[in-house]
Design an enzyme around this catalytic site. Structure first.
Site: not given
Ligand code: BG6
Length: 454
Positions: A158, A358
């Site tokens: 991220e 995720e």
């Protein structure tokens, strides 16, 4: 990709799960020294995986997963940052070997939010190109020690958050304009580091796959007004395309470059960077997805200064999606179909295999005797897995699904009240107790879901 190559997995990250603060030669990470409000757990003990490793891997085996997505802690492998730390390397050797002995493919990410605090002090961390060299040195160490056994690698987790969260990367610049400029420079350096790492990977790790893990942005306009449609397009460029276009094509979207240049925020680059960035494409894209985002154009004179940095601009801001169910911890709502929409778009743009690294639901789960009933999580996971299967059936190359998280861990900013795990960890924000592991109802459900899909 054929369905039989599909991996059922589960996910964690080092600073959120390991603990082991200062043990085995671990250096000080940004996440060890950040200011955490009183009453919220820090990373010093976390879920204490450092002392529960065998137990955690036995639980994974029992669960039936074949992929463990975790991260290497930079300061466990490189101490304060400059030198290899053998005890830390040994810890991960043990983790990797235990995984393999139990039929679980290790899938580490090199950079999941923490970094050596010494680098922030010595050269302002990612603000300096020195950090690129330090990252490559660290990656080289990981490839040399683990590349014989580890074949799936994530680069940066991220980048959107990694470049924006000051408490994780040390960008404590007080001037707000300068802070933004520094954020974009740091992000550029992260992209350079990723590309150099991939270049090195090709030379050193045989038969491996490497790729970024993005915070997938599924952006909906709040209404069909042209202003909101344009705002949503801008958001897509600023929240996702700027990272993935760089990872895959080695360039920024034009709208992003133009805006940064106009603001005086465009990063400093070197001529030789262009070639490096254009080449060294990743093998896959890791997808983190919790919910979609609703975007609208700004109202006149609207103040965005309190929003996270990536929403601090004149091009778009956060809207509200009345079609989604919201909960205490899932304030953007729950949107399984968004997973399908977002991954389809990513595939159409980049044509690379994908893995869900995720996906999960946060809840303040409570222990009831020796059990935890979490039907809300089962429902969330089932609906999202269905969307994954829909993608696979339609021919999109999805090679794995990893719920976040294998076990309860310290949330990135909200401690232990916000739990995502399939396994309950018996501790609170203020009392670490023994960190006992208690599989939740969702653990047993996921086990069966895996079994029935074989
Ligand atoms: C992702 C991160 O952003 O979302 C994880 O990769 C994080 O590290 C997860 O924990 C959930 O977010 P949060 O803020 O609820 O912990």
């Amino acid at each position: 990709m054929e369905k039989k190559l599909f991996h059922w997995g589960a996910s964690t990250s080092a600073f959120q799960v390991e603990g082991g603060y200062g043990e085995g030669g671990k250096g000080v990470a940004t996440t060890d020294v950040r200011n955490i409000p009183v009453g919220i757990a820090d990373s010093k003990v976390a879920s204490d995986q450092y002392h529960h490793l065998k137990e955690d891997i036995a639980l994974m085996k029992e669960l039936g997963i074949t992929l463990y997505r975790f991260s290497f802690n930079w300061t466990r492998i490189m101490g304060e940052g400059y030198e290899e730390n053998q005890a830390g390397i040994e810890f991960y050797n043990q983790l990797i070997d235990l995984c393999l002995e139990n039929g679980i493919t290790p899938f580490p990410t090199l950079y999941h939010f923490e970094m050596p605090q010494k680098f922030v002090e010595d050269f302002a961390g990612w603000q300096s190109r020195t950090c690129v060299d330090m990252f490559v040195k660290y990656a080289e160490t990981c490839f040399r020690y683990f590349g014989d056994r580890v074949k799936y690698w994530g680069t940066i987790n991220e980048q959107l958050i990694a470049s924006a969260a000051s408490d994780l990367n040390g960008n404590h610049e007080a001037n707000s304009d300068q802070k933004m400029k520094k954020m974009y420079q740091m992000s550029y350096h992260m992209s350079l580091a990723e590309k150099k790492t991939i270049e090195l990977f090709r030379k050193t790790v045989e038969n491996g796959m490497i790729g970024p893990v993005c915070s997938m942005q599924v952006v909906y306009p709040e209404s069909p007004s042209p202003a909101n449609i344009l705002a949503a397009r801008n958001a897509q460029d600023f929240l996702q395309n700027c990272f993935l276009d760089m990872s895959v094509f080695g360039r920024y979207p034009t709208s992003y470059s133009n805006y940064l240049k106009n603001k005086g925020w465009y990063p400093e680059t070197k001529e030789e960077d262009a070639e490096l960035l254009k080449n060294n494409r990743p093998d896959f894209i890791g997808i983190n997805y919790y919910c979609s985002t609703c975007i609208r154009a700004l109202d006149e004179g609207e103040d965005t200064s309190k929003l996270p940095p990536f929403y601090r601009n004149e091009l778009f801001t956060l809207g509200d999606n009345p079609y989604l169910t919201k909960t205490e911890w899932m304030e953007f709502g729950i949107d399984p179909e968004g997973l399908y929409i977002g991954m389809r778009d990513i595939y159409e743009r980049y044509e690379l295999p994908m893995v869900v690294a995720e996906n999960g639901l946060a809840y303040s789960d409570k222990l009831d005797g020796e059990k935890v009933f979490d039907p809300y999580r089962i429902d969330y996971l089932e609906q999202h897995i269905n969307q994954c299967e829909r993608l696979i059936e339609e021919g999109y190359p999805v090679f794995g699904y990893c719920p976040w998280s294998l076990l309860d861990l310290v949330s990135s900013h909200q401690g232990f009240k916000k739990r995502y795990g399939l396994i309950y960890v018996d501790r609170t924000d203020e009392d670490v107790k023994e960190c006992r592991r208690i599989p939740k109802e969702s653990y047993f459900w996921y086990k069966e879901r895996i079994q029935s899909s074989k």
